[in-house]
Motif scaffolding. Sequence first.
Motif, PDB file in Angstrom:
ATOM      1  N   ILE A 187       0.848  -1.197   0.000  1.00 48.98           N
ATOM      2  CA  ILE A 187       0.000   0.000   0.000  1.00 48.98           C
ATOM      3  C   ILE A 187       0.880   1.243   0.000  1.00 48.98           C
ATOM      4  CG2 ILE A 187      -0.216  -0.057   2.529  1.00 48.98           C
ATOM      5  CD1 ILE A 187      -3.080   1.095   2.113  1.00 48.98           C
ATOM      6  N   ASN A 188       0.561   2.183  -0.878  1.00 49.63           N
ATOM      7  CA  ASN A 188       1.307   3.441  -0.960  1.00 49.63           C
ATOM      8  C   ASN A 188       0.570   4.483  -0.123  1.00 49.63           C
ATOM      9  OD1 ASN A 188       2.397   5.964  -1.722  1.00 49.63           O
ATOM     10  ND2 ASN A 188       3.022   5.143  -3.700  1.00 49.63           N
ATOM     11  N   CYS A 189       1.156   4.837   1.006  1.00 48.19           N
ATOM     12  CA  CYS A 189       0.499   5.769   1.934  1.00 48.19           C
ATOM     13  C   CYS A 189       0.271   7.143   1.316  1.00 48.19           C
ATOM     14  CB  CYS A 189       1.335   5.903   3.207  1.00 48.19           C
ATOM     15  SG  CYS A 189       1.526   4.348   4.106  1.00 48.19           S
ATOM     16  N   ALA A 190       1.130   7.534   0.362  1.00 48.00           N
ATOM     17  CA  ALA A 190       1.006   8.857  -0.258  1.00 48.00           C
ATOM     18  C   ALA A 190      -0.130   8.914  -1.268  1.00 48.00           C
ATOM     19  CB  ALA A 190       2.321   9.233  -0.933  1.00 48.00           C
ATOM     20  N   ALA A 191      -0.550   7.741  -1.747  1.00 42.07           N
ATOM     21  CA  ALA A 191      -1.571   7.709  -2.807  1.00 42.07           C
ATOM     22  C   ALA A 191      -2.990   7.694  -2.258  1.00 42.07           C
ATOM     23  CB  ALA A 191      -1.347   6.478  -3.685  1.00 42.07           C
ATOM     24  N   ILE A 192      -3.139   7.581  -0.935  1.00 35.41           N
ATOM     25  CA  ILE A 192      -4.471   7.505  -0.334  1.00 35.41           C
ATOM     26  C   ILE A 192      -4.799   8.823   0.364  1.00 35.41           C
ATOM     27  CG2 ILE A 192      -5.931   6.250   1.299  1.00 35.41           C
ATOM     28  CD1 ILE A 192      -3.992   3.901   0.982  1.00 35.41           C
ATOM     29  N   PRO A 193      -5.944   9.432   0.076  1.00 35.24           N
ATOM     30  CA  PRO A 193      -6.327  10.678   0.766  1.00 35.24           C
ATOM     31  C   PRO A 193      -6.304  10.480   2.277  1.00 35.24           C
ATOM     32  CG  PRO A 193      -7.828  10.198  -1.046  1.00 35.24           C
ATOM     33  CD  PRO A 193      -6.961   9.003  -0.897  1.00 35.24           C
ATOM     34  N   THR A 227       2.444 -10.518   5.025  1.00 35.64           N
ATOM     35  CA  THR A 227       3.242  -9.296   5.171  1.00 35.64           C
ATOM     36  C   THR A 227       2.492  -8.113   4.579  1.00 35.64           C
ATOM     37  OG1 THR A 227       5.267 -10.602   4.916  1.00 35.64           O
ATOM     38  CG2 THR A 227       5.467  -8.222   4.608  1.00 35.64           C
ATOM     39  N   ILE A 228       2.559  -6.977   5.277  1.00 32.36           N
ATOM     40  CA  ILE A 228       2.024  -5.739   4.710  1.00 32.36           C
ATOM     41  C   ILE A 228       3.183  -4.785   4.482  1.00 32.36           C
ATOM     42  CG2 ILE A 228       1.520  -4.624   6.948  1.00 32.36           C
ATOM     43  CD1 ILE A 228      -1.053  -3.516   5.535  1.00 32.36           C
ATOM     44  N   PHE A 229       3.210  -4.192   3.291  1.00 28.16           N
ATOM     45  CA  PHE A 229       4.286  -3.265   2.920  1.00 28.16           C
ATOM     46  C   PHE A 229       3.697  -1.862   2.846  1.00 28.16           C
ATOM     47  CE2 PHE A 229       6.639  -1.159  -0.682  1.00 28.16           C
ATOM     48  CZ  PHE A 229       7.762  -0.846   0.070  1.00 28.16           C
ATOM     49  N   LEU A 230       4.173  -0.983   3.726  1.00 34.52           N
ATOM     50  CA  LEU A 230       3.688   0.398   3.777  1.00 34.52           C
ATOM     51  C   LEU A 230       4.723   1.315   3.130  1.00 34.52           C
ATOM     52  CD1 LEU A 230       2.397   0.352   7.475  1.00 34.52           C
ATOM     53  CD2 LEU A 230       1.055  -0.009   5.392  1.00 34.52           C
ATOM     54  N   ASP A 231       4.522   1.604   1.860  1.00 30.71           N
ATOM     55  CA  ASP A 231       5.459   2.461   1.133  1.00 30.71           C
ATOM     56  C   ASP A 231       5.161   3.930   1.441  1.00 30.71           C
ATOM     57  OD1 ASP A 231       7.543   3.114  -0.501  1.00 30.71           O
ATOM     58  OD2 ASP A 231       6.498   2.707  -2.384  1.00 30.71           O
ATOM     59  N   GLU A 232       6.213   4.736   1.390  1.00 29.87           N
ATOM     60  CA  GLU A 232       6.109   6.174   1.691  1.00 29.87           C
ATOM     61  C   GLU A 232       5.431   6.394   3.048  1.00 29.87           C
ATOM     62  OE1 GLU A 232       5.674   9.046  -1.456  1.00 29.87           O
ATOM     63  OE2 GLU A 232       5.337   7.440  -2.902  1.00 29.87           O
ATOM     64  N   ILE A 233       5.921   5.698   4.061  1.00 33.42           N
ATOM     65  CA  ILE A 233       5.364   5.747   5.412  1.00 33.42           C
ATOM     66  C   ILE A 233       5.423   7.160   5.994  1.00 33.42           C
ATOM     67  CG2 ILE A 233       7.564   5.144   6.526  1.00 33.42           C
ATOM     68  CD1 ILE A 233       4.100   3.881   7.625  1.00 33.42           C
ATOM     69  N   SER A 234       6.350   7.979   5.483  1.00 34.36           N
ATOM     70  CA  SER A 234       6.496   9.356   5.988  1.00 34.36           C
ATOM     71  C   SER A 234       5.264  10.198   5.695  1.00 34.36           C
ATOM     72  CB  SER A 234       7.726  10.024   5.370  1.00 34.36           C
ATOM     73  OG  SER A 234       7.612  10.054   3.951  1.00 34.36           O
ATOM     74  N   GLU A 235       4.429   9.768   4.728  1.00 30.69           N
ATOM     75  CA  GLU A 235       3.244  10.530   4.346  1.00 30.69           C
ATOM     76  C   GLU A 235       2.018  10.163   5.184  1.00 30.69           C
ATOM     77  OE1 GLU A 235       3.806  12.978   2.142  1.00 30.69           O
ATOM     78  OE2 GLU A 235       5.857  12.192   2.214  1.00 30.69           O
ATOM     79  N   LEU A 236       2.180   9.241   6.114  1.00 25.69           N
ATOM     80  CA  LEU A 236       1.056   8.842   6.956  1.00 25.69           C
ATOM     81  C   LEU A 236       0.708   9.964   7.933  1.00 25.69           C
ATOM     82  CD1 LEU A 236      -0.524   6.125   7.167  1.00 25.69           C
ATOM     83  CD2 LEU A 236       0.905   5.601   9.156  1.00 25.69           C
ATOM     84  N   PRO A 237      -0.559  10.397   7.992  1.00 23.63           N
ATOM     85  CA  PRO A 237      -0.946  11.463   8.927  1.00 23.63           C
ATOM     86  C   PRO A 237      -0.642  11.066  10.373  1.00 23.63           C
ATOM     87  CG  PRO A 237      -2.707  11.010   7.354  1.00 23.63           C
ATOM     88  CD  PRO A 237      -1.694   9.933   7.177  1.00 23.63           C
ATOM     89  N   LYS A 274      12.550   9.566   2.593  1.00 24.73           N
ATOM     90  CA  LYS A 274      12.822  10.766   3.392  1.00 24.73           C
ATOM     91  C   LYS A 274      13.585  10.412   4.664  1.00 24.73           C
ATOM     92  CE  LYS A 274       8.974  13.490   1.608  1.00 24.73           C
ATOM     93  NZ  LYS A 274       7.740  14.232   1.928  1.00 24.73           N
ATOM     94  N   ASP A 275      14.153  11.430   5.283  1.00 23.80           N
ATOM     95  CA  ASP A 275      14.908  11.260   6.517  1.00 23.80           C
ATOM     96  C   ASP A 275      13.921  11.294   7.692  1.00 23.80           C
ATOM     97  OD1 ASP A 275      16.526  11.391   8.732  1.00 23.80           O
ATOM     98  OD2 ASP A 275      17.883  12.908   7.924  1.00 23.80           O
ATOM     99  N   LEU A 276      13.569  10.115   8.198  1.00 18.15           N
ATOM    100  CA  LEU A 276      12.575  10.054   9.268  1.00 18.15           C
ATOM    101  C   LEU A 276      13.083  10.678  10.565  1.00 18.15           C
ATOM    102  CD1 LEU A 276      10.781   6.588   8.937  1.00 18.15           C
ATOM    103  CD2 LEU A 276      10.066   8.824   8.111  1.00 18.15           C
ATOM    104  N   ILE A 277      14.393  10.586  10.816  1.00 20.18           N
ATOM    105  CA  ILE A 277      14.954  11.189  12.034  1.00 20.18           C
ATOM    106  C   ILE A 277      14.743  12.702  12.008  1.00 20.18           C
ATOM    107  CG2 ILE A 277      17.082  11.623  13.331  1.00 20.18           C
ATOM    108  CD1 ILE A 277      18.018   8.862  12.480  1.00 20.18           C
ATOM    109  N   LYS A 278      14.931  13.287  10.832  1.00 24.04           N
ATOM    110  CA  LYS A 278      14.709  14.724  10.675  1.00 24.04           C
ATOM    111  C   LYS A 278      13.235  15.067  10.873  1.00 24.04           C
ATOM    112  CE  LYS A 278      15.355  18.534   7.411  1.00 24.04           C
ATOM    113  NZ  LYS A 278      15.658  18.904   6.021  1.00 24.04           N
ATOM    114  N   LEU A 279      12.349  14.209  10.334  1.00 25.06           N
ATOM    115  CA  LEU A 279      10.906  14.444  10.484  1.00 25.06           C
ATOM    116  C   LEU A 279      10.479  14.302  11.946  1.00 25.06           C
ATOM    117  CD1 LEU A 279       9.420  12.610   7.352  1.00 25.06           C
ATOM    118  CD2 LEU A 279       9.846  15.051   7.660  1.00 25.06           C
ATOM    119  N   VAL A 280      11.143  13.392  12.665  1.00 21.44           N
ATOM    120  CA  VAL A 280      10.870  13.248  14.102  1.00 21.44           C
ATOM    121  C   VAL A 280      11.240  14.538  14.832  1.00 21.44           C
ATOM    122  CG1 VAL A 280      11.605  12.081  16.224  1.00 21.44           C
ATOM    123  CG2 VAL A 280      11.042  10.731  14.193  1.00 21.44           C
TER     124      VAL A 280
END
Length: 458
Positions: A187-193, A227-237, A274-280
């Motif tokens: 699932i592409n997290c960025a592609a779902i509203p 298995t579930i693959f969460l692509d672009e996890i950084s885009e998850l609200p 993306k750099d998740l540490i920076k986003l944190v």
Amino acid sequence: MKALVFDDERTIRKVLEKILKKEGLEVKTFESGINATDIIKKEKPEIVFLDISLQDANGMDILKSMLVMENRPYVIMISGHDEYNYLIEAMKLGAFDYIPKPFDIDKIRRVIKEIREILSAKTVSDSSEVDIVGKSPAMKEVFKIVGRASASNQPVLITGESGTGKEVIANLIHRYSNRSDKPFIAINCAAIPSGLIESELFGYERGAFTGADRSRPGKFQAADGGTIFLDEISELPLEAQGKLLRVLQEMEVTPVGSNKRVKVDVRVIAATNKDLIKLVAENKFREDLFYRLSVIEINLPPLRERKEDIPELVELFTKQALKIHGLKKGGFTEEAVKLLAEYDFPGNIRELKNLVNKLIAIYRDRPITPDLIQIQTGAENKNSFDWKEGIKKEVSEMFIQEKKNIYTKIIEEAEKVVIEEILKYTKGNISEASKYLGIHRNTVHKKIEELNIDKGRE
């Protein structure tokens, strides 16, 4: 090399026979097209010249019948018609070329030469049935971690630039795990509203929202046991991040509109460019979720750092493209592969795969030589990107040193460099420099004073 000619005009047959024999071909000519398919199967020619409008047969139908032949010859359609629709239809059905009457003899000779080169060229089109390759030291390290991850049920975080093949690696982990006989759900997290992400992941009950006329399980339930693959996890609200964290901790989901918890057994693999540490640090990604997801980390190197893998990747993508287009021959010459290996591929593996697919689709079974590859390679490519990398590095250093007014300072430095360089070329002539710069000469004077620019000799 053998050629067959099917044409109901005696003069055309004689002319073609003469030209082809001069080119060293064994030639047989036929007036009728009724048994053309059987004749071609029996004679096994390398080349067939086929008239579109035979008196007793349709050349297009004969061409179509050759599509299923195991060793299909190269077909050159010949016709008194020069309309584009005949040309398009012939090429669509797999014709090698289309030559209108009256013949251009040089054109026929060029076609024969091309086919000779195809038959003699060695192309990289054979490979084993795999979907990922890589013998570079960087990829060997990746495969080591994939092996360790496959033996575990812990969450995996895959990082790397866009186009490096993160989903392929996720699939590989699943394939070698003890869950391989269960679902792999991507699932592409960025592609779902953002408003639908929770219902997609965790499902929903009937009446949970407008349009929910029936209950529906989410992706986690669909992946149960697998298995579930969460692509672009950084885009998850952020709200959904909190719910995902609870799922990882408790291994149960609560569908939208329900108070009932549903147990799931799912291995989670996430990916981001993306750099998740920076986003944190910026409070855009939950720290507790980051640590929960990154129990095992895999960083995929960009293609420019594993160029030794490019020939193998070209071979793999060529085989896949030939299969898609129903071709038994075709591919890249060794010289073309060497050229590709000099390119940095900013779009990574995705860019390389798209390029291979595009070229195979256009040139089909012809060998793809360096002159057919329109990309910027080698030193030219590096020069075109280095200045951007320099700016990135400078911004990073200034940020680390906590300097202020970074934007203004960077812009001023860039302005200074550009104006100084143009003044060098114009030997200090400000009027001429203003034309190249696209700014008024008074502005150039002003910038020289403001930025303390040495204007050279006027």
